[in-house]
Design a protein around this motif. Sequence first.
Motif, PDB file in Angstrom:
ATOM      1  N   ALA A   1      39.232  13.408 100.650  1.00  0.00           N
ATOM      2  CA  ALA A   1      40.199  14.385 100.133  1.00  0.00           C
ATOM      3  C   ALA A   1      40.779  13.927  98.802  1.00  0.00           C
ATOM      4  CB  ALA A   1      41.316  14.603 101.155  1.00  0.00           C
ATOM      5  N   ALA A   2      41.002  12.611  98.657  1.00  0.00           N
ATOM      6  CA  ALA A   2      41.538  12.082  97.402  1.00  0.00           C
ATOM      7  C   ALA A   2      40.553  12.286  96.257  1.00  0.00           C
ATOM      8  CB  ALA A   2      41.876  10.603  97.562  1.00  0.00           C
ATOM      9  N   LEU A   3      39.271  12.112  96.526  1.00  0.00           N
ATOM     10  CA  LEU A   3      38.268  12.364  95.489  1.00  0.00           C
ATOM     11  C   LEU A   3      38.334  13.813  95.014  1.00  0.00           C
ATOM     12  CD1 LEU A   3      34.978  10.496  96.509  1.00  0.00           C
ATOM     13  CD2 LEU A   3      36.606   9.908  94.712  1.00  0.00           C
ATOM     14  N   ARG A   4      38.439  14.736  95.942  1.00  0.00           N
ATOM     15  CA  ARG A   4      38.535  16.143  95.549  1.00  0.00           C
ATOM     16  C   ARG A   4      39.792  16.394  94.712  1.00  0.00           C
ATOM     17  NH1 ARG A   4      36.864  16.724 101.000  1.00  0.00           N
ATOM     18  NH2 ARG A   4      38.970  17.314 101.667  1.00  0.00           N
ATOM     19  N   GLU A   5      40.888  15.769  95.092  1.00  0.00           N
ATOM     20  CA  GLU A   5      42.140  15.957  94.353  1.00  0.00           C
ATOM     21  C   GLU A   5      42.022  15.421  92.929  1.00  0.00           C
ATOM     22  OE1 GLU A   5      46.895  14.738  94.659  1.00  0.00           O
ATOM     23  OE2 GLU A   5      45.461  13.991  96.140  1.00  0.00           O
ATOM     24  N   ILE A   6      41.437  14.241  92.779  1.00  0.00           N
ATOM     25  CA  ILE A   6      41.267  13.656  91.439  1.00  0.00           C
ATOM     26  C   ILE A   6      40.364  14.533  90.581  1.00  0.00           C
ATOM     27  CG2 ILE A   6      40.284  11.704  90.186  1.00  0.00           C
ATOM     28  CD1 ILE A   6      41.077   9.983  92.706  1.00  0.00           C
ATOM     29  N   MET A   7      39.243  14.945  91.123  1.00  0.00           N
ATOM     30  CA  MET A   7      38.306  15.765  90.368  1.00  0.00           C
ATOM     31  C   MET A   7      38.932  17.106  90.001  1.00  0.00           C
ATOM     32  SD  MET A   7      34.829  14.854  92.506  1.00  0.00           S
ATOM     33  CE  MET A   7      33.740  15.851  91.494  1.00  0.00           C
ATOM     34  N   ASP A   8      39.609  17.718  90.946  1.00  0.00           N
ATOM     35  CA  ASP A   8      40.225  19.019  90.689  1.00  0.00           C
ATOM     36  C   ASP A   8      41.256  18.918  89.567  1.00  0.00           C
ATOM     37  OD1 ASP A   8      40.640  21.873  91.696  1.00  0.00           O
ATOM     38  OD2 ASP A   8      42.679  21.079  91.819  1.00  0.00           O
ATOM     39  N   HIS A   9      42.029  17.849  89.558  1.00  0.00           N
ATOM     40  CA  HIS A   9      43.060  17.657  88.519  1.00  0.00           C
ATOM     41  C   HIS A   9      42.445  17.687  87.128  1.00  0.00           C
ATOM     42  CE1 HIS A   9      46.550  15.913  86.447  1.00  0.00           C
ATOM     43  NE2 HIS A   9      45.691  15.094  85.866  1.00  0.00           N
TER      44      HIS A   9
ATOM     45  N   GLY B   1      29.302  20.763  97.742  1.00  0.00           N
ATOM     46  CA  GLY B   1      29.607  22.101  98.254  1.00  0.00           C
ATOM     47  C   GLY B   1      30.982  22.559  97.825  1.00  0.00           C
ATOM     48  N   TRP B   2      31.967  21.640  97.919  1.00  0.00           N
ATOM     49  CA  TRP B   2      33.314  21.976  97.445  1.00  0.00           C
ATOM     50  C   TRP B   2      33.301  22.267  95.942  1.00  0.00           C
ATOM     51  CZ3 TRP B   2      35.791  18.933  93.759  1.00  0.00           C
ATOM     52  CH2 TRP B   2      37.066  19.371  93.396  1.00  0.00           C
ATOM     53  N   LEU B   3      32.591  21.437  95.165  1.00  0.00           N
ATOM     54  CA  LEU B   3      32.568  21.592  93.713  1.00  0.00           C
ATOM     55  C   LEU B   3      31.980  22.942  93.322  1.00  0.00           C
ATOM     56  CD1 LEU B   3      33.132  19.953  91.065  1.00  0.00           C
ATOM     57  CD2 LEU B   3      30.701  19.370  91.082  1.00  0.00           C
ATOM     58  N   ASP B   4      30.907  23.343  93.986  1.00  0.00           N
ATOM     59  CA  ASP B   4      30.279  24.627  93.667  1.00  0.00           C
ATOM     60  C   ASP B   4      31.208  25.801  93.942  1.00  0.00           C
ATOM     61  OD1 ASP B   4      27.978  23.392  92.826  1.00  0.00           O
ATOM     62  OD2 ASP B   4      26.839  23.797  94.653  1.00  0.00           O
ATOM     63  N   ARG B   5      32.053  25.647  94.946  1.00  0.00           N
ATOM     64  CA  ARG B   5      32.996  26.718  95.250  1.00  0.00           C
ATOM     65  C   ARG B   5      34.199  26.719  94.313  1.00  0.00           C
ATOM     66  NH1 ARG B   5      31.779  24.603 100.313  1.00  0.00           N
ATOM     67  NH2 ARG B   5      33.774  23.496 100.391  1.00  0.00           N
TER      68      ARG B   5
END
Length: 540
Positions: free
Chosen positions: A190-198, A234-238
Amino acid sequence: MVTSRTGGTSWLDAAVLYQIYPQSFADSDGDGIGDFAGITERLGHLAWLGVNTVWINPCFVSPFRDAGYDVSDHFTVAPRYGTADDLAVLVEAARGHGIRVLLDLVAGHTSDEHPWFLHSADDPSDHRYIWTDGGAAPRGFVPSPGSRPGAYLPNFFESQPALNFGYAREKEGQPWRQPVDAEGPRANRAALREIMDHWLRLGFAGFRVDMASSLVKDDPGLRETARLWTELRGWLDRAHPEAVIMAEWGDPAVSVPAGFHVDFFLQFGGETDGLAMRSLWNNGQGTVLEHWDPLDCFFDAGGGGSPRPFVEAWREATRVIGGPGHVSLPTSNHDFARLACGARTREQLPAAFVLQMTWPTLPAIYYGDEIGMRFVPGLPDVEGSRLGPRYNRAGSRTPMQWDAGPNAGFSTAAADRLYLPLDPDPDRPDVASQRADPDSLLNLVRRLIALRAAAPELRGGGDVEILDDGFPFAYVRGGRYLVVVNPRREPATLPLPRPELAAARPVERAGVTMNADSVTAAAFSYGIFECGGPGNAAAP
């Protein structure tokens, strides 16, 4: 005939990647260290060159025991490079030049000064890192620096504790081997997704992921690590469908099917891919890992090497990928010696760029390679650059050589304040001099990038027909462009397999001639010939 499959996001098909080591690229404020404003000031060089994608090495807050790969705050830029506003200006200015900017994501570990680790070192209930419960530290573990008993597992240097993404296999008596779906691994994903999203929301185009294969431990075949990245893709593509992730994995046949848009052929990659890279241009002189066997590479002047290991590895990777995704062929990077290293001379470099820019891979240029900057041996250990008695990465991280003035135009600081010493060679190449010389390596690279941009047949998609995999190395791209490369000091001749190729029009060449029967390639020569337009080519 071998076919390379196009894929990934559409803009990657025409991408030319340029890696910037920010400490060494351009210093705008005279403190001896490169910065964001310096990069912004030099974007005109990249736009003129034709580069359209930039990857910047880690630029986040760090104690810099590993040159920024020991991150202590993933959301804040290091003051040495400037402010968040300076970085935003850089991204916007790059966009104005048609250049996308990627950041370096350190996914598998943090600095031991990261707040996450400082908390974990005092809280036995925290499972963000991999900790033993107490007793003697197992081999490879480091004793706890806090009140927590036990020891932690580092991912590289001791100052880089491994984030806990779980273990693929349990083992009796080792309770620290948590499964990949345990609380700590889930929190880190989840932290990876948060960092990338930021950062993606701030306009960045994606990430190059450091040590991408290192996340899940004791993972035979890297199956669980691949599953992790497939989930993240999958998250990134969405969430960010135009963003890309590029892997420092070195095994595209594994990493791209796992979810990465791009993986690099690297010297330390998988058994086949690592050998392929080293057998093509073994940028190892001065930095060779002690356990590597010496070998002749194709771009050695003696002609003892062959392009076959590289071709076979590329062929197998593209076969396995079988769809969207790219293999990237870099000139070098911050971890290994440059193209210009050891006994390799400047006259050998043009042929290497011709191959790189015409082979169906995504080309990646390490800053300064476009002018033939050399690996500088004998430098001090700077920010963790030395990894062994003969392995010091500092020689590939010296300041960019912009002109023939003081400090090569990199900085106005005193020479003894520079991040690393300049190449002391009085004949060192520089951008200004080479821009003024139409026959320079820099101008050749610029023309090759322009040709690649204008001719889809020369990009990562399309096909390649290998006519000869010896000396000279000869192949046809898209049925339209004949490419001939002879990287050795002895001339070579190749009988023309089809008479109509003799009528091909030279587009870019030095030392390659053709008659009705054969191609003759002088020492260190290259040639690109147009066989005809699409649909009118000398196709097989």
